[in-house]
Design an enzyme around this catalytic site. Structure first.
Site: not given
Length: 237
Positions: A86, A94, A99, A103, A129, A150
């Protein structure tokens, strides 16, 4: 193959020509170019199975992959892991930058996660997300830690969008089948639980699911439920 190098898909049909005695005297056939039909079907199949923004697997198709991975691991007594990812503070991006910036960040993060996992592992955009990764053939916890680290390091590299620099971070929960779960639903739930613990611990980190974490989470939920009940009783007086 078309002279331009573009592959062609053709459908050939042929039949025998027979005389009045039933003897074959020749053949007749047709060849139809069905490239456009094939390409359209491929695009429709891709859209049905992949997220429109990032191009990664969508949730429905990923669930089929996860069930198949668990079934395969069960048959050969193998282990797989689920990484529940997350983004940290994505809503702030946002709300603050729009947006379009959000995006762009989601697409960039998806590409970076995909570049950080192994060829045989599977990435999905869960929605919003959130991302999920199936790690097959888990050898030990150390190998999972290397993959998780990583991903964290690669995702956190800055990138530029319309003159602004962004350095995304994420929180990640990890659960292992069959150590932590008996089926796909429990595996996702436990990885999700571990992810929230990673957020509570400061974000930009990963957390393995443990039985102790499960106990703490259950106790926390019980306390919150008791407090809500007590508040409802007080308000009703």
């Amino acid at each position: 193959i078309h002279p331009s190098g573009r592959p062609l898909w053709l459908r050939a049909e042929a039949g025998a020509l027979r005389d009045q005695h039933g003897q074959i005297r020749g053949f007749i056939g047709t060849i139809v170019d069905i490239t456009e039909f094939h390409e359209r079907a491929s695009r429709n199949e891709f859209r049905a199975n992949h997220d429109s923004l990032t191009g990664q697997l969508n949730r429905d198709h990923f669930e089929r992959h996860l069930r198949a991975a668990i079934s395969g691991a069960r048959e050969v007594t193998d282990r797989i892991a689920l990484l529940f990812i997350d983004l940290d503070d994505f809503k702030v991006i946002n709300d603050s930058f729009g947006h379009e910036a959000g995006d762009r960040m989601l697409k960039e993060v998806a590409q970076r996660i995909h570049a950080s996992i192994r060829d045989g592992d599977t990435l999905c955009r869960q929605g919003g997300d959130e991302f999920l990764v199936i790690v097959d053939d888990v050898v030990d916890v150390d190998s999972l830690s290397c993959i998780a680290r990583r991903i964290l390091d690669t995702v956190s590299l800055s990138f530029e969008h319309e003159g602004r620099d962004f350095s995304p971070t994420l929180s990640m929960g990890i659960s292992i089948y069959p150590d932590d779960a008996r089926d796909e639903s429990e595996l996702v739930k436990n990885a999700d639980m571990a992810m929230y613990q990673a957020k509570d611990s400061g974000r930009n980190r990963y957390q393995f699911f443990t039985a102790e974490l499960n106990r703490i989470t259950r106790r926390k939920a019980e306390i919150e439920s008791s407090l809500r009940s007590a508040l409802a009783v007080k308000q009703g007086l």
